[in-house]
Motif scaffolding. Structure first.
Motif, PDB file in Angstrom:
ATOM      1  N   SER A  87     -33.130   2.820 -75.340  1.00 50.73           N
ATOM      2  CA  SER A  87     -33.870   2.888 -76.671  1.00 50.73           C
ATOM      3  C   SER A  87     -33.694   4.387 -77.442  1.00 50.73           C
ATOM      4  O   SER A  87     -33.694   5.291 -76.871  1.00 50.73           O
ATOM      5  CB  SER A  87     -35.390   2.967 -76.187  1.00 50.73           C
ATOM      6  OG  SER A  87     -36.218   2.673 -77.591  1.00 50.73           O
ATOM      7  N   TRP A 110     -37.258   1.002 -80.306  1.00 49.30           N
ATOM      8  CA  TRP A 110     -38.269   2.322 -80.016  1.00 49.30           C
ATOM      9  C   TRP A 110     -39.497   2.088 -79.726  1.00 49.30           C
ATOM     10  O   TRP A 110     -40.072   2.966 -79.022  1.00 49.30           O
ATOM     11  CB  TRP A 110     -37.937   3.419 -81.229  1.00 49.30           C
ATOM     12  CG  TRP A 110     -38.553   4.798 -81.076  1.00 49.30           C
ATOM     13  CD1 TRP A 110     -39.619   5.146 -81.499  1.00 49.30           C
ATOM     14  CD2 TRP A 110     -37.779   5.615 -80.124  1.00 49.30           C
ATOM     15  NE1 TRP A 110     -39.914   6.575 -81.125  1.00 49.30           N
ATOM     16  CE2 TRP A 110     -38.798   6.746 -80.070  1.00 49.30           C
ATOM     17  CE3 TRP A 110     -36.423   5.485 -79.297  1.00 49.30           C
ATOM     18  CZ2 TRP A 110     -38.334   7.933 -79.562  1.00 49.30           C
ATOM     19  CZ3 TRP A 110     -36.452   6.787 -78.790  1.00 49.30           C
ATOM     20  CH2 TRP A 110     -37.077   8.023 -78.765  1.00 49.30           C
ATOM     21  N   LYS A 113     -39.994   2.224 -75.876  1.00 49.85           N
ATOM     22  CA  LYS A 113     -40.360   3.458 -75.248  1.00 49.85           C
ATOM     23  C   LYS A 113     -41.903   3.934 -75.611  1.00 49.85           C
ATOM     24  O   LYS A 113     -42.590   4.738 -74.636  1.00 49.85           O
ATOM     25  CB  LYS A 113     -39.406   4.646 -76.011  1.00 49.85           C
ATOM     26  CG  LYS A 113     -39.740   6.190 -75.749  1.00 49.85           C
ATOM     27  CD  LYS A 113     -40.252   6.650 -76.942  1.00 49.85           C
ATOM     28  CE  LYS A 113     -41.032   8.087 -76.491  1.00 49.85           C
ATOM     29  NZ  LYS A 113     -41.762   8.535 -77.420  1.00 49.85           N
ATOM     30  N   ILE A 139     -39.293   6.551 -68.586  1.00 52.08           N
ATOM     31  CA  ILE A 139     -38.854   6.595 -69.955  1.00 52.08           C
ATOM     32  C   ILE A 139     -37.793   7.479 -70.318  1.00 52.08           C
ATOM     33  O   ILE A 139     -36.944   7.213 -70.998  1.00 52.08           O
ATOM     34  CB  ILE A 139     -40.068   7.386 -70.802  1.00 52.08           C
ATOM     35  CG1 ILE A 139     -41.361   6.485 -70.748  1.00 52.08           C
ATOM     36  CG2 ILE A 139     -39.549   7.235 -72.283  1.00 52.08           C
ATOM     37  CD1 ILE A 139     -42.633   7.032 -71.374  1.00 52.08           C
ATOM     38  N   ALA A 143     -35.105   6.360 -72.755  1.00 46.86           N
ATOM     39  CA  ALA A 143     -34.727   6.804 -73.930  1.00 46.86           C
ATOM     40  C   ALA A 143     -34.664   8.479 -73.817  1.00 46.86           C
ATOM     41  O   ALA A 143     -35.317   9.383 -73.730  1.00 46.86           O
ATOM     42  CB  ALA A 143     -36.105   6.994 -74.619  1.00 46.86           C
ATOM     43  N   SER A 146     -35.627  11.305 -76.148  1.00 49.73           N
ATOM     44  CA  SER A 146     -36.916  11.571 -76.822  1.00 49.73           C
ATOM     45  C   SER A 146     -37.647  12.738 -76.496  1.00 49.73           C
ATOM     46  O   SER A 146     -38.174  13.251 -75.315  1.00 49.73           O
ATOM     47  CB  SER A 146     -37.884  10.165 -76.014  1.00 49.73           C
ATOM     48  OG  SER A 146     -39.203  10.473 -76.472  1.00 49.73           O
ATOM     49  N   THR A 149     -41.463  12.476 -75.123  1.00 50.97           N
ATOM     50  CA  THR A 149     -41.441  12.249 -73.777  1.00 50.97           C
ATOM     51  C   THR A 149     -41.536  13.498 -73.070  1.00 50.97           C
ATOM     52  O   THR A 149     -42.050  13.701 -72.080  1.00 50.97           O
ATOM     53  CB  THR A 149     -40.303  11.269 -73.093  1.00 50.97           C
ATOM     54  OG1 THR A 149     -40.668   9.888 -73.799  1.00 50.97           O
ATOM     55  CG2 THR A 149     -40.515  10.873 -71.701  1.00 50.97           C
TER      56      THR A 149
END
Length: 238
Positions: A87, A110, A113, A139, A143, A146, A149
């Motif tokens: 993602s 997205w 995520k 995650i 992703a 990110s 995250t």
């Protein structure tokens, strides 16, 4: 599978856990962000994601937890099991990853995520940090760029009594927020997390610099201002 799609404006409500030494309790920071997001596989589930985020914002955590599990299943039902799923939030993120990837993959919206991160946030609110950490590690695989995250991971690690690891997570979040325009809204949050971790590590001068740098981005942030006052109190006790 990697067909380029047009960008459109999507309102993302970003919910993050932040802890204040000065206040002695965890508080939720919710920021409305106008972000350009690429429309990719499973984008049709965004209305359900918006409903989930609203539930979290009004602290209907029990219902939100169930809804998040259902929505996660809906996202994963769209996956092509013959390839991996990743993602991304922008073309820049996708292009960089695609150039280095040696395996076939599909670009999942997205929102997937964000759905997983809502699950992690809810687990954190229940103080189930082990469960939250496990979701956040999932995650990271989906992703990898990110920053949001990484900031949540830093928070969870600090709550698990691992400030060294928390500091590393927050520094990764900051690096991602600097590198990718799509992750830029997390710069100040990452800096505050860095400062928080450094306080726990008793590196007060470095912590002060991190909080002051965060104030250059968000000058009126109460958490940063309170933490700076807390640092001054600690320094005065020496």
């Amino acid at each position: 599978m990697h067909k380029i799609m047009n960008l459109f404006l999507f309102l993302l409500i970003c919910t993050l856990s932040i802890y204040s030494h000065a206040e002695g309790e965890s508080e939720t920071v919710t920021t409305s962000l106008q972000i350009y997001v690429d429309s990719k596989k499973a984008a049709s589930l965004r209305p359900q994601l918006s409903e989930l985020v609203e539930m979290v914002n009004v602290k209907r955590f029990a219902v939100a937890d169930q809804r998040a599990a259902e929505l996660r299943k809906a996202y994963e039902a769209t996956f092509d099991t013959r390839v991996k799923q990743y993602s991304f939030q922008s073309q820049a993120e996708f292009q960089e990853f695609n150039q280095s990837s040696t395996t076939k993959f599909e670009w999942i919206d997205w929102g997937y995520k964000e759905c997983l991160q809502m699950q992690a946030f809810i687990a954190s609110e229940r103080r189930d940090f082990a469960a939250a950490f496990a979701i956040l590690k999932t995650i990271e695989l989906v992703a990898p760029v990110s920053a949001g995250t990484a900031t949540e991971t830093g928070y969870v690690l600090n709550q698990l009594g691992k400030p060294d690891e928390g500091l590393s997570a927050y520094r990764r979040a900051y690096a991602l927020s600097v590198k990718y325009p799509s992750q830029r809204p997390f710069r100040a949050v990452a800096l505050r997390g860095i400062g928080y971790s450094l306080i726990d590590l008793k590196r007060l001068d470095e912590a002060e610099r991190a909080f002051r740098k965060s104030l250059e981005i968000e000058p009126e942030n109460n958490i940063a201002l309170s933490e700076l006052a807390y640092i001054r109190d600690l320094q005065g006790l020496k």
